[in-house]
Design an enzyme around this catalytic site. Structure first.
Site, PDB file in Angstrom:
ATOM      1  N   ASP A  31       0.841  -1.193   0.000  1.00  0.00           N
ATOM      2  CA  ASP A  31       0.000   0.000   0.000  1.00  0.00           C
ATOM      3  C   ASP A  31       0.882   1.251   0.000  1.00  0.00           C
ATOM      4  O   ASP A  31       1.893   1.318   0.700  1.00  0.00           O
ATOM      5  CB  ASP A  31      -0.922  -0.010   1.234  1.00  0.00           C
ATOM      6  CG  ASP A  31      -2.094   0.947   1.083  1.00  0.00           C
ATOM      7  OD1 ASP A  31      -3.225   0.454   0.939  1.00  0.00           O
ATOM      8  OD2 ASP A  31      -1.865   2.177   1.103  1.00  0.00           O
ATOM      9  N   HIS A 100     -10.278  -5.558  -3.353  1.00  0.00           N
ATOM     10  CA  HIS A 100      -8.937  -5.730  -2.786  1.00  0.00           C
ATOM     11  C   HIS A 100      -9.050  -6.123  -1.329  1.00  0.00           C
ATOM     12  O   HIS A 100      -9.988  -5.736  -0.636  1.00  0.00           O
ATOM     13  CB  HIS A 100      -8.076  -4.468  -2.948  1.00  0.00           C
ATOM     14  CG  HIS A 100      -8.714  -3.211  -2.460  1.00  0.00           C
ATOM     15  ND1 HIS A 100      -9.670  -2.530  -3.183  1.00  0.00           N
ATOM     16  CD2 HIS A 100      -8.533  -2.485  -1.321  1.00  0.00           C
ATOM     17  CE1 HIS A 100     -10.040  -1.449  -2.512  1.00  0.00           C
ATOM     18  NE2 HIS A 100      -9.375  -1.399  -1.361  1.00  0.00           N
TER      19      HIS A 100
HETATM   20  P1  5GP Z   1      -9.712   1.264   0.248  1.00  0.00           P
HETATM   21  O1  5GP Z   1      -9.767   2.621   0.907  1.00  0.00           O
HETATM   22  O2  5GP Z   1     -10.438   1.298  -1.095  1.00  0.00           O
HETATM   23  O3  5GP Z   1     -10.154   0.127   1.111  1.00  0.00           O
HETATM   24  O4  5GP Z   1      -8.193   0.976  -0.029  1.00  0.00           O
HETATM   25  C1  5GP Z   1      -7.491   1.551  -1.081  1.00  0.00           C
HETATM   26  C2  5GP Z   1      -6.045   1.531  -0.697  1.00  0.00           C
HETATM   27  O5  5GP Z   1      -5.291   1.776  -1.861  1.00  0.00           O
HETATM   28  C3  5GP Z   1      -5.660   2.603   0.322  1.00  0.00           C
HETATM   29  O6  5GP Z   1      -5.109   1.977   1.481  1.00  0.00           O
HETATM   30  C4  5GP Z   1      -4.638   3.461  -0.419  1.00  0.00           C
HETATM   31  O7  5GP Z   1      -3.565   3.893   0.400  1.00  0.00           O
HETATM   32  C5  5GP Z   1      -4.163   2.526  -1.527  1.00  0.00           C
HETATM   33  N1  5GP Z   1      -3.729   3.202  -2.738  1.00  0.00           N
HETATM   34  C6  5GP Z   1      -4.380   4.218  -3.379  1.00  0.00           C
HETATM   35  N2  5GP Z   1      -3.712   4.568  -4.479  1.00  0.00           N
HETATM   36  C7  5GP Z   1      -2.613   3.755  -4.546  1.00  0.00           C
HETATM   37  C8  5GP Z   1      -1.521   3.643  -5.471  1.00  0.00           C
HETATM   38  O8  5GP Z   1      -1.428   4.352  -6.464  1.00  0.00           O
HETATM   39  N3  5GP Z   1      -0.580   2.705  -5.200  1.00  0.00           N
HETATM   40  C9  5GP Z   1      -0.650   1.895  -4.091  1.00  0.00           C
HETATM   41  N4  5GP Z   1       0.339   1.011  -3.926  1.00  0.00           N
HETATM   42  N5  5GP Z   1      -1.657   1.973  -3.205  1.00  0.00           N
HETATM   43  C10 5GP Z   1      -2.635   2.891  -3.433  1.00  0.00           C
END
Ligand code: 5GP
Ligand code: ZN
Length: 114
Positions: A31, A100
């Site tokens: 992440d 994810h």
């Molecule tokens: P959600 O909030 O949808 O459960 O998780 C999305 C995750 O993706 C977040 O923890 C955020 O930090 C991560 N994330 C967002 N954009 C990117 C990116 O461009 N690269 C990586 N490696 N992680 C990302």
């Protein structure tokens, strides 16, 4: 592949990522904004928006991803435990609409879940 999907672009290599694991069905990477010492995302290669979109047709894929999660956790040395999280929709705090699973570990995590 969904054209505007960030994680589809990461899976396809159009956006760089710090890869942890990959196979024909899924891709795992660190992440970008880690919430724990180990914070890894595991995503299916195919575009599925969230857990809310899963059907029996995806059952083997999801089971496979959970075996991959266990392998990654072993490889990362998360021997004293870890948390697996999948946020769904706005109230679940999902910010990227491609299914994810977060693997969080490396320290004792907060007992609060919401
Ligand atoms: P959600 O909030 O949808 O459960 O998780 C999305 C995750 O993706 C977040 O923890 C955020 O930090 C991560 N994330 C967002 N954009 C990117 C990116 O461009 N690269 C990586 N490696 N992680 C990302
Ligand atoms: Zn996608």
């Amino acid at each position: 592949m969904s054209d505007d999907c960030l994680f589809c672009k990461i899976v396809n290599g159009d956006i760089p990522s710090n890869k942890v694991y990959e196979d024909e069905l899924c891709y795992a990477f660190r992440d970008i904004d880690p919430q724990a010492p180990t914070h890894i995302l595991v995503v299916p290669r195919t575009h599925i928006a969230s857990c809310a979109d899963l059907t029996e047709a995806n059952a083997a894929l999801v089971a496979h991803i959970f075996t991959v999660i266990a392998k990654i956790a072993r490889d990362e040395g998360l021997d004293s435990g870890y948390r697996v999280v999948s946020n769904v929709g706005p109230d679940g705090g999902q910010s990227v609409p491609h299914l994810h699973f977060h693997i969080l570990g490396g320290r004792a995590l907060s007992g609060r879940m919401g």
